[in-house]
Scaffold this motif. Sequence first.
Motif, mmCIF file in Angstrom:
data_model
loop_
_atom_site.group_PDB
_atom_site.id
_atom_site.type_symbol
_atom_site.label_atom_id
_atom_site.label_comp_id
_atom_site.label_asym_id
_atom_site.label_seq_id
_atom_site.Cartn_x
_atom_site.Cartn_y
_atom_site.Cartn_z
ATOM 1 N N LEU A 46 -31.371 -10.943 54.619
ATOM 2 C CA LEU A 46 -31.785 -9.596 55.053
ATOM 3 C C LEU A 46 -30.749 -8.985 56.000
ATOM 4 O O LEU A 46 -30.538 -7.780 56.017
ATOM 5 N N ASP A 47 -30.104 -9.841 56.766
ATOM 6 C CA ASP A 47 -29.083 -9.372 57.709
ATOM 7 C C ASP A 47 -27.941 -8.664 56.967
ATOM 8 O O ASP A 47 -27.343 -7.727 57.488
ATOM 9 N N GLN A 48 -27.681 -9.100 55.744
ATOM 10 C CA GLN A 48 -26.639 -8.447 54.934
ATOM 11 C C GLN A 48 -26.990 -6.979 54.654
ATOM 12 O O GLN A 48 -26.127 -6.170 54.373
ATOM 13 N N TYR A 49 -28.282 -6.691 54.696
ATOM 14 C CA TYR A 49 -28.740 -5.302 54.472
ATOM 15 C C TYR A 49 -29.018 -4.596 55.805
ATOM 16 O O TYR A 49 -29.689 -3.569 55.826
ATOM 17 N N ASP A 50 -28.583 -5.175 56.897
ATOM 18 C CA ASP A 50 -28.841 -4.638 58.244
ATOM 19 C C ASP A 50 -30.327 -4.540 58.553
ATOM 20 O O ASP A 50 -30.778 -3.584 59.193
ATOM 21 N N ILE A 51 -31.060 -5.526 58.065
ATOM 22 C CA ILE A 51 -32.495 -5.588 58.379
ATOM 23 C C ILE A 51 -32.727 -6.769 59.321
ATOM 24 O O ILE A 51 -32.271 -7.891 59.052
ATOM 25 N N CYS A 52 -33.408 -6.502 60.426
ATOM 26 C CA CYS A 52 -33.709 -7.569 61.394
ATOM 27 C C CYS A 52 -35.169 -7.977 61.269
ATOM 28 O O CYS A 52 -36.061 -7.144 61.383
ATOM 29 N N ALA A 53 -35.380 -9.264 61.025
ATOM 30 C CA ALA A 53 -36.732 -9.804 60.940
ATOM 31 C C ALA A 53 -36.721 -11.164 61.620
ATOM 32 O O ALA A 53 -35.704 -11.577 62.190
ATOM 33 N N SER A 54 -37.843 -11.865 61.552
ATOM 34 C CA SER A 54 -37.881 -13.148 62.246
ATOM 35 C C SER A 54 -38.710 -14.153 61.452
ATOM 36 O O SER A 54 -39.466 -13.765 60.558
ATOM 37 N N SER A 55 -38.531 -15.426 61.759
ATOM 38 C CA SER A 55 -39.247 -16.478 61.037
ATOM 39 C C SER A 55 -39.825 -17.476 62.021
ATOM 40 O O SER A 55 -39.255 -17.708 63.086
ATOM 41 N N GLY A 56 -40.950 -18.059 61.650
ATOM 42 C CA GLY A 56 -41.568 -19.056 62.524
ATOM 43 C C GLY A 56 -40.868 -20.392 62.428
ATOM 44 O O GLY A 56 -40.916 -21.201 63.353
ATOM 45 N N SER A 57 -40.184 -20.630 61.308
ATOM 46 C CA SER A 57 -39.503 -21.918 61.172
ATOM 47 C C SER A 57 -38.071 -21.758 61.650
ATOM 48 O O SER A 57 -37.476 -20.702 61.536
ATOM 49 N N ALA A 58 -37.553 -22.811 62.200
ATOM 50 C CA ALA A 58 -36.195 -22.734 62.735
ATOM 51 C C ALA A 58 -35.445 -24.000 62.397
ATOM 52 O O ALA A 58 -35.988 -25.096 62.462
ATOM 53 N N CYS A 59 -34.183 -23.811 62.026
ATOM 54 C CA CYS A 59 -33.361 -24.973 61.733
ATOM 55 C C CYS A 59 -32.573 -25.306 62.987
ATOM 56 O O CYS A 59 -31.537 -24.712 63.256
ATOM 57 N N THR A 60 -33.122 -26.210 63.799
ATOM 58 C CA THR A 60 -32.431 -26.563 65.035
ATOM 59 C C THR A 60 -31.737 -27.901 64.862
ATOM 60 O O THR A 60 -32.362 -28.854 64.441
ATOM 61 N N SER A 61 -30.501 -27.925 65.175
ATOM 62 C CA SER A 61 -29.620 -29.089 65.024
ATOM 63 C C SER A 61 -29.881 -29.838 63.710
ATOM 64 O O SER A 61 -30.088 -31.048 63.695
ATOM 65 N N GLY A 62 -29.926 -29.061 62.638
ATOM 66 C CA GLY A 62 -30.015 -29.675 61.315
ATOM 67 C C GLY A 62 -31.423 -30.058 60.890
ATOM 68 O O GLY A 62 -31.652 -30.389 59.737
ATOM 69 N N GLU A 74 -49.333 -26.032 54.458
ATOM 70 C CA GLU A 74 -48.467 -27.178 54.192
ATOM 71 C C GLU A 74 -47.046 -26.833 54.635
ATOM 72 O O GLU A 74 -46.641 -25.668 54.575
ATOM 73 N N ASP A 75 -46.272 -27.851 55.019
ATOM 74 C CA ASP A 75 -44.897 -27.638 55.479
ATOM 75 C C ASP A 75 -44.067 -26.848 54.467
ATOM 76 O O ASP A 75 -43.294 -25.970 54.841
ATOM 77 N N ASP A 76 -44.242 -27.184 53.175
ATOM 78 C CA ASP A 76 -43.435 -26.537 52.137
ATOM 79 C C ASP A 76 -43.640 -25.033 52.097
ATOM 80 O O ASP A 76 -42.708 -24.283 51.840
ATOM 81 N N LEU A 77 -44.860 -24.624 52.366
ATOM 82 C CA LEU A 77 -45.177 -23.202 52.358
ATOM 83 C C LEU A 77 -44.775 -22.569 53.696
ATOM 84 O O LEU A 77 -44.167 -21.503 53.750
ATOM 85 N N ALA A 78 -45.110 -23.263 54.783
ATOM 86 C CA ALA A 78 -44.842 -22.733 56.134
ATOM 87 C C ALA A 78 -43.343 -22.530 56.355
ATOM 88 O O ALA A 78 -42.933 -21.666 57.129
ATOM 89 N N ARG A 79 -42.531 -23.306 55.644
ATOM 90 C CA ARG A 79 -41.080 -23.201 55.784
ATOM 91 C C ARG A 79 -40.582 -21.806 55.397
ATOM 92 O O ARG A 79 -39.608 -21.311 55.933
ATOM 93 N N GLY A 80 -41.311 -21.163 54.482
ATOM 94 C CA GLY A 80 -40.865 -19.842 53.999
ATOM 95 C C GLY A 80 -41.534 -18.694 54.728
ATOM 96 O O GLY A 80 -41.992 -17.747 54.106
ATOM 97 N N SER A 81 -41.577 -18.756 56.056
ATOM 98 C CA SER A 81 -42.304 -17.706 56.796
ATOM 99 C C SER A 81 -41.370 -16.600 57.279
ATOM 100 O O SER A 81 -40.235 -16.859 57.692
ATOM 101 N N VAL A 82 -41.878 -15.376 57.215
ATOM 102 C CA VAL A 82 -41.131 -14.216 57.705
ATOM 103 C C VAL A 82 -42.104 -13.312 58.453
ATOM 104 O O VAL A 82 -43.204 -13.038 57.971
ATOM 105 N N ARG A 83 -41.674 -12.880 59.649
ATOM 106 C CA ARG A 83 -42.505 -11.960 60.445
ATOM 107 C C ARG A 83 -41.794 -10.614 60.548
ATOM 108 O O ARG A 83 -40.616 -10.554 60.903
#
Length: 397
Positions: free
Chosen positions: A314-330, A344-353
Amino acid sequence: MARLTYLDHAATTPLDERVLEAMLPYLRERWGNPSSLYSHGRVARRALDESRDTVAQVLNCRPSEVLFTSGGTESDNLAIKGVAFARRGDGDHIVTTKIEHHAALRTCEWLEQRGGFRVTYVGVDRYGVVDLAELERAVGPGTILVSVMMANNEVGTIQPVADAAAIAHRHGATFHTDAVQAAGALEIDPNALGVDLLSLSGHKIYGPKGVGVLYVRRGTPLLADAHGGGQERGLRAGTENVAAVVGMAEALRFAEDERPSRNQHDIALRDRLIEGMLAAVPGARLTGHPTLRLPNSASFVFEGTDGESILMDLDQYDICASSGSACTSGTLEVSHVLTALGLEDDLARGSVRLTTGRATTAEGVEHLLSVMPDVVARVRSIMPMLLGVREEAGVDR
Ligand code: PLP
């Protein structure tokens, strides 16, 4: 430069020009120390006093019940640790919920690990509404504090705070609410809600960053965390950030005065976002409550995706959004809020706010909706590779 589509007002908001104007004199000519006795200091003191009066007016409380802090995080820390240590003689048990902001959650965990307190984390239903029956069962004779947020920052669900406060008080516990996300959207009246402590933050309501409020009902036991010059009735030492405090009070006043029109604007955009997203993107699901949600908050999960990858796209389109999941240190961390909702984790991983604000336009929302199907499809197509890379790196899914 392409126009920015900023849909992350729950993360932070731009400073209102009128708020900036009110602050500037205290950064330029009126820079005295409010504790100084000469007139240059007294000018700053007057600004502090007037700001406290303004906040008290909005909150319908006494000025002496308003403490200025460095933001929502400090307000939550001071409220929770301050009551815990002040009421230690009465008990050692704290009750909170599984969906609090980390500012409250990590503070409770710290009290558990380092302070010798017991903490119960109450669950929520699939929409993120706190389970009052479970809360009632959790609170007992040794409970000194209950903390339940007013509205959730990730899924926007509004909580039954008045009912939770009544339960706490029936059992003799002090009640705190984190109203950081609710401010500007809901009526914030500590007396009507029956709460003893309430946290606010400036930068979520078009005020400056690094300033907040802790409402403390008269007579509430509270121990200071910061010791020093005795500012803020000895509860929060340190020379006051006068300009920021002036900005906080002005921002809160505007938020209250303009609440009906801001909410009307946000609700229309939010509802279009939700309806448009569910229609346009296969495998999209709304998270949080369908109606009991903040006027500006639309949150989703997208099956078979990864929230952070969607954000980067989304950033490529200059859109700012946020997600509940975070990739911290891998490691891919799934949101504790979505887990508490039973995802479930698999679904929660794809969250966008997506959170709208004063400058959000219908065109901005349509822009997001027009790119989203492609973005989600692209992320889905690279998921096997992403998961492969993670597995290869030995990262626990
Ligand atoms: N509480 C909630 C519900 C929040 O959303 C936030 C910020 O995201 C905070 C507390 C922390 O506030 P601050 O950024 O002012 O420290």
